[in-house]
Design a protein around this motif. Structure first.
Motif, PDB file in Angstrom:
ATOM      1  N   GLN A  14      31.181  30.715   7.685  1.00 23.42           N
ATOM      2  CA  GLN A  14      30.559  31.979   7.157  1.00 23.42           C
ATOM      3  C   GLN A  14      30.086  31.969   5.719  1.00 23.42           C
ATOM      4  O   GLN A  14      29.508  33.003   5.628  1.00 23.42           O
ATOM      5  N   SER A  15      31.291  31.568   5.271  1.00 23.54           N
ATOM      6  CA  SER A  15      30.203  30.802   3.899  1.00 23.54           C
ATOM      7  C   SER A  15      29.118  30.627   3.083  1.00 23.54           C
ATOM      8  O   SER A  15      28.553  30.750   2.260  1.00 23.54           O
ATOM      9  N   GLN A  16      28.770  29.398   4.150  1.00 22.80           N
ATOM     10  CA  GLN A  16      27.293  28.444   4.108  1.00 22.80           C
ATOM     11  C   GLN A  16      26.557  29.782   4.529  1.00 22.80           C
ATOM     12  O   GLN A  16      24.999  30.325   4.163  1.00 22.80           O
ATOM     13  N   MET A  17      26.831  30.773   5.875  1.00 20.79           N
ATOM     14  CA  MET A  17      25.726  31.786   5.938  1.00 20.79           C
ATOM     15  C   MET A  17      25.193  33.335   4.555  1.00 20.79           C
ATOM     16  O   MET A  17      24.250  33.337   4.504  1.00 20.79           O
ATOM     17  N   LEU A  18      26.205  33.501   4.129  1.00 23.93           N
ATOM     18  CA  LEU A  18      26.090  34.718   2.558  1.00 23.93           C
ATOM     19  C   LEU A  18      25.273  33.715   1.898  1.00 23.93           C
ATOM     20  O   LEU A  18      24.601  34.243   0.934  1.00 23.93           O
ATOM     21  N   ALA A  19      25.851  32.494   1.917  1.00 23.54           N
ATOM     22  CA  ALA A  19      24.817  31.611   0.730  1.00 23.54           C
ATOM     23  C   ALA A  19      23.050  31.515   0.614  1.00 23.54           C
ATOM     24  O   ALA A  19      22.804  31.905   0.759  1.00 23.54           O
ATOM     25  N   SER A  20      23.200  31.592   2.115  1.00 24.61           N
ATOM     26  CA  SER A  20      21.875  31.327   2.709  1.00 24.61           C
ATOM     27  C   SER A  20      20.957  32.674   2.526  1.00 24.61           C
ATOM     28  O   SER A  20      19.990  33.122   2.389  1.00 24.61           O
ATOM     29  N   LEU A  21      21.704  34.008   2.688  1.00 27.84           N
ATOM     30  CA  LEU A  21      21.089  34.784   2.976  1.00 27.84           C
ATOM     31  C   LEU A  21      20.908  35.542   1.564  1.00 27.84           C
ATOM     32  O   LEU A  21      19.783  36.274   0.933  1.00 27.84           O
ATOM     33  N   LEU A  22      21.592  34.779   0.375  1.00 29.05           N
ATOM     34  CA  LEU A  22      21.049  35.008  -1.118  1.00 29.05           C
ATOM     35  C   LEU A  22      20.246  33.681  -1.298  1.00 29.05           C
ATOM     36  O   LEU A  22      19.074  34.347  -2.520  1.00 29.05           O
ATOM     37  N   ASP A  23      19.966  33.059  -0.703  1.00 28.48           N
ATOM     38  CA  ASP A  23      19.081  32.342  -0.592  1.00 28.48           C
ATOM     39  C   ASP A  23      17.508  32.641  -0.166  1.00 28.48           C
ATOM     40  O   ASP A  23      16.649  32.474  -1.089  1.00 28.48           O
ATOM     41  N   ILE A  24      17.507  33.477   1.089  1.00 28.02           N
ATOM     42  CA  ILE A  24      16.503  34.003   0.910  1.00 28.02           C
ATOM     43  C   ILE A  24      16.015  34.734   0.539  1.00 28.02           C
ATOM     44  O   ILE A  24      15.000  35.312   0.177  1.00 28.02           O
ATOM     45  N   TYR A  25      16.840  35.911  -0.347  1.00 30.71           N
ATOM     46  CA  TYR A  25      17.207  36.575  -1.476  1.00 30.71           C
ATOM     47  C   TYR A  25      16.236  36.089  -2.627  1.00 30.71           C
ATOM     48  O   TYR A  25      14.843  36.951  -2.963  1.00 30.71           O
ATOM     49  N   LYS A  26      16.635  34.540  -3.267  1.00 28.22           N
ATOM     50  CA  LYS A  26      16.419  34.562  -4.287  1.00 28.22           C
ATOM     51  C   LYS A  26      14.488  34.304  -3.907  1.00 28.22           C
ATOM     52  O   LYS A  26      13.343  33.887  -4.489  1.00 28.22           O
ATOM     53  N   HIS A  27      14.046  33.558  -2.477  1.00 24.67           N
ATOM     54  CA  HIS A  27      12.933  32.920  -2.710  1.00 24.67           C
ATOM     55  C   HIS A  27      12.029  34.509  -1.618  1.00 24.67           C
ATOM     56  O   HIS A  27      10.785  33.904  -1.976  1.00 24.67           O
ATOM     57  N   GLU A  28      12.756  34.989  -1.566  1.00 26.33           N
ATOM     58  CA  GLU A  28      11.775  36.341  -0.652  1.00 26.33           C
ATOM     59  C   GLU A  28      11.579  37.781  -1.599  1.00 26.33           C
ATOM     60  O   GLU A  28      10.861  38.290  -0.626  1.00 26.33           O
ATOM     61  N   GLY A  29      12.750  37.802  -1.677  1.00 29.08           N
ATOM     62  CA  GLY A  29      12.832  38.997  -3.020  1.00 29.08           C
ATOM     63  C   GLY A  29      13.511  39.750  -1.975  1.00 29.08           C
ATOM     64  O   GLY A  29      13.974  41.198  -2.845  1.00 29.08           O
ATOM     65  N   TRP A  30      13.589  39.480  -0.774  1.00 20.95           N
ATOM     66  CA  TRP A  30      14.650  40.253  -0.063  1.00 20.95           C
ATOM     67  C   TRP A  30      15.948  39.674   0.715  1.00 20.95           C
ATOM     68  O   TRP A  30      15.695  38.664   1.373  1.00 20.95           O
ATOM     69  N   LEU A  31      17.081  40.508   0.612  1.00 21.49           N
ATOM     70  CA  LEU A  31      18.118  40.281   1.843  1.00 21.49           C
ATOM     71  C   LEU A  31      17.042  40.032   3.099  1.00 21.49           C
ATOM     72  O   LEU A  31      16.931  41.321   2.810  1.00 21.49           O
ATOM     73  N   PRO A  32      17.744  39.863   4.206  1.00 19.12           N
ATOM     74  CA  PRO A  32      17.012  39.968   5.889  1.00 19.12           C
ATOM     75  C   PRO A  32      17.473  41.174   6.194  1.00 19.12           C
ATOM     76  O   PRO A  32      19.466  41.070   6.050  1.00 19.12           O
ATOM     77  N   ASP A  33      17.683  41.613   7.210  1.00 19.26           N
ATOM     78  CA  ASP A  33      18.003  42.784   7.678  1.00 19.26           C
ATOM     79  C   ASP A  33      17.919  42.173   9.335  1.00 19.26           C
ATOM     80  O   ASP A  33      18.513  42.637   9.983  1.00 19.26           O
ATOM     81  N   CYS A  34      17.025  41.609   9.129  1.00 24.29           N
ATOM     82  CA  CYS A  34      17.259  40.599  10.364  1.00 24.29           C
ATOM     83  C   CYS A  34      15.722  39.524  10.666  1.00 24.29           C
ATOM     84  O   CYS A  34      15.557  39.419  10.220  1.00 24.29           O
TER      85      CYS A  34
END
Length: 785
Positions: free
Chosen positions: A383-403
């Motif tokens: 779960q910690s890796q998933m949270l970090a991955s959500l933030l990684d997506i934000y860093k590279h795409e500018g938004w947190l994913p919702d799906c």
């Protein structure tokens, strides 16, 4: 003292005996494989990218179903428990014996080649899937992380020399389950039969497209001939093919094939490597992970089983005489909760941050309520890796994913729900790998900045949200574009997102942001219409006060409170879009987890609130097959009647959740249904985004959960437990031996390994009923805890 008396004394003194057993004996991947459960019942490793199973032409959203439909192929990529269009199922292989051993007599198109399977042949176990087709061909599948191994056994006759005169054919189809392919390629090596290529496909619930690559090798036989096929015809030349969508979007069916001779044990083994990066990487994945597909098949199965045991082992249960089927439901739910999100580390073609990358958050609107809180408990490292991955997506795409699925942006169903997932980790003290200042930035971005396309990220209507404090019916929104619907459900969800943001800001010392977003979290009240009534078939339900849509000018619109319920038409983004999403106003009236006490006051107080909850759950309005209903089962806690929450869950288990193939009330939603069941059976239900677990009587005598990070074991023990569930009412409780009156507890139960002991009886008591013992609820009134 007689021996039997000593034994009896030992039973009184000791805690319940937890059997030392293999948890896999209680896992049945076929639960939810029909009745629209849409589960993936095939071979997978925990969070694995490769997911191999037979694909059917029936309920095939997860690939295979026990609905008696026909097998159309065997593929290596799937999602589990999703709704809408079938997901993935790319590049299926299909084995067959051609009549008269004539190539032109083979069946290539899906509608021609499909064949039924034998119901009694289906074997589904963690990491292993088997099925026998009605034409006598049998298939057995297993997986590594990025590789599927498929062993096909043919009913071959024998010639005079003891060898078969038939040449089994295995085709590869350049398609996916949805038939969304835009273009694809195949190249067949005439010597080895290796097939390599890629295809461009559409995500099953999102925007854009993705490219998937494959590499297939064959073992256990020699190549007789090979080539390509298009629609119903095949030829030995050429050995390469490029296919597009087709003229005027006519879907050309096409692919490659290999025919074999000199089979060992009448079987051919296919090794299928997959990659989002390149076909060469797909080959490398396969060669590294499975160098010996025939010799290591059993070892691969054992490796997958061991990986699943490791993930399931933190949970141990003393059933106390409870029916074994409940254990099967419990562990099978745990198992499905770790199918997705999927670990795509090394398979992201767009960036590599040097940390694990997870995809298939499909969708967070479904998973934030219970699935991610479950992973927080049983697999905090992942779960910690998933949270970090959500933030990684934000860093590279500018938004947190919702799906998100297949590296594509999925459609947003309501609020910005990754906000809740992140804050849930924060309030439960996740510290490793998470940059909480970056999380605050990302969530503020959701709250303040509207993207041009808010249909797949962020929030829409923020201009109205900030100015009017609600999302208007038929909003005027020139700043961004999305489906202009769901004004009620988006208002409620945005309010809770802002509440979670306020919690994070407060924890990081940002008092200014805390005050701002805490105030915005009360915006849901602007759509409350106190004089609104509700009728069913022309009869007044007797309840007044419901949410209603409101125009930009502040005047009321109208939506029937029962619309979008099981008593009316289903509402989604594409069918019958409404002002609530996939649920009625009756259901959404209870979705205010930040301020249930205020809602209770609006509804007339505790007794009226309970009366309304009871009507909701007994009139056919409650849809237990969809996630918004989950918390409503336990809202009795907030009205000082936790015993009624226990009564309510027993009306749904096992009636709607059981250990049969149709044992889910609907779509599993990436493990959400199984996660709901797990928490309900253990007697601890999470309020996502808050450090709160609502306590109810468990379905077993004792449940233990060992924290994989701290090594400490949390225990929920029921004294006076009876498997007939007459004693389902908590009389008193202790935590580590000290009296505990509150009807809720915090996450340190799990991290610190505390023992919650509940004394049960056959009548409702006053435990957890006092105002100060109810769950926390933010409000300006006196109910605040």
């Amino acid at each position: 003292m007689p021996m039997h008396a000593l034994a009896a004394l030992a039973l009184v003194i000791a805690s319940p005996v937890l059997a030392a057993c293999d948890p896999l004996q209680y896992v049945d991947p076929l639960i939810g494989s029909t009745n629209s459960g849409n589960v993936f019942p095939g071979a997978s490793r925990p969070y694995g990218m490769a997911k191999a199973v037979a694909d059917v032409d029936g309920q095939n959203t997860g690939g295979f179903a026990t609905d008696g439909s026909n097998v159309t192929g065997f593929s290596a990529m799937h999602d589990s428990g999703t709704g809408g269009n079938p997901s993935l199922g790319n590049f299926p292989l299909f084995p067959q014996l051609c009549p008269g051993d004539e190539l032109n007599a083979c069946n290539f198109r899906i509608g021609d080649r499909k064949v039924g399977y034998r119901n009694d042949s289906v074997v589904a176990r963690p990491g292993h899937f088997k099925v026998g087709l009605q034409n006598g061909i049998a298939a057995e599948l297993t997986v590594a992380d990025h590789t599927a191994v498929m062993r096909f056994e043919f009913p071959l006759g024998e010639g005079g020399d003891g060898t078969s005169q038939e040449h089994p054919l295995i085709l590869l189809d350049l398609t996916d389950l949805w038939q969304s392919r835009q273009n694809a390629t195949v190249a067949v090596d005439p010597e080895t039969g290796r097939m390599k290529g890629n295809g461009t496909f559409l995500p099953s619930f999102g925007a854009g497209s993705y490219v998937l690559h494959y590499c297939v090798d064959f073992f256990g036989a020699k190549v007789f001939d090979s080539g390509v096929w298009v629609n119903s015809r095949a030829g030995n030349e050429p050995k390469e093919l490029f296919v597009t969508r087709g003229f005027n979007l006519f879907y050309n069916e096409a692919g490659g094939f290999v025919r074999f001779q000199n089979l060992s044990d009448k079987s051919v083994t296919a090794r299928v490597g997959v990659s989002f990066v390149s076909a060469d990487q797909a080959c490398r994945n396969a060669e590294i992970e499975v160098p010996d597909p025939i010799g290591s098949f059993s070892a691969l199965v054992r490796s997958a089983e061991d990986a699943w045991r490791e993930k399931l082992r933190p949970v141990s249960v003393a059933a106390g005489g409870a029916d074994k089927s409940l254990l099967v439901s419990l562990y099978s739910g745990l198992y499905r909760a770790m199918m997705s999100p999927q670990n795509y580390t090394g398979e992201n073609p767009y960036w590599d941050s040097g940390i694990p990358y997870f995809d298939s958050f499909y969708c967070i609107w479904d998973s934030f309520r219970v699935q991610h809180p479950l992973l927080t408990v049983i697999d905090p490292e992942a779960q910690s890796q998933m949270l970090a991955s959500l933030l990684d997506i934000y860093k590279h795409e500018g938004w947190l994913p919702d799906c998100r699925m297949s590296l594509c942006k999925g459609w947003t169903q309501g609020g910005s729900n990754a906000d809740v997932v992140l804050v849930d980790g924060f309030v439960k003290n996740f510290t490793t790998r998470i940059d909480w200042s970056l999380a605050l930035e990302a969530i503020v971005n959701d709250a303040e900045n509207e993207p041009l396309e808010w249909s797949y990220e962020g929030r829409g209507g923020l201009q109205s949200w900030k100015r009017l404090n609600y999302i208007p019916y038929l909003d005027y929104d020139p700043n961004g574009y999305g489906t202009n619907s769901r004004s009620i459900s988006r208002t409620l969800e945005y309010a809770y997102d802002d509440f979670c943001l306020a919690r994070l800001a407060d924890g990081l010392g940002r008092k200014d942001l805390h005050a701002k977003y805490l105030a915005r979290s009360a915006n849901w009240q602007h759509l409350w219409r106190p004089d609104q009534k509700s009728l069913i078939n022309g009869t007044d339900t007797g309840f007044t006060g419901f949410f209603q849509p409101k125009y930009l000018n502040g005047t009321w619109g109208y939506q029937d409170p029962i619309a979008c319920s099981a008593l009316a038409d289903f509402c989604s983004l594409t069918t019958n879009p409404s002002e609530t999403f996939e649920a009625s106003i009756w259901q959404y009236q209870f979705i205010v987890p930040q301020s249930v006490s205020t809602l209770i006051d609006l509804l007339g107080g505790d007794e009226d609130f309970i009366r309304r909850l009871n009507f909701f759950h007994t009139s056919g309005l409650a849809d237990i097959s969809n996630e918004p209903v989950f918390l409503t089962v336990y809202l009795y806690h907030y009205a000082g009647r936790p015993a009624l929450s226990t009564e309510r869950i027993h009306t749904y288990v096992p009636a709607s959740f059981n250990a049969t193939n149709g044992g889910l009330p609907g779509n599993d939603d990436s493990g959400a249904m199984g996660s709901f069941l797990f928490f309900s059976m253990t007697g601890l239900f999470p309020v996502a985004g808050q450090n709160v677990y609502l306590i109810s009587a468990p379905f077993f005598e004792e449940v233990r959960v060992k924290n994989p990070v701290t090594g400490k074991t949390a225990t929920v023990r029921a004294k006076g437990f009876d498997p007939g569930y007459k004693n389902m009412y908590i009389q008193s409780a202790t935590v580590d031996g000290q009296p505990w009156q509150k009807s809720w507890i915090t996450h340190d139960l799990f991290t610190e390994g505390r023992t919650l002991e509940l004394v049960l009886g056959d009548k409702e008591s006053d435990w957890g009923t006092k105002l100060e013992d109810r769950p926390p609820s933010w409000t300006a009134g006196t109910r605040t805890v």
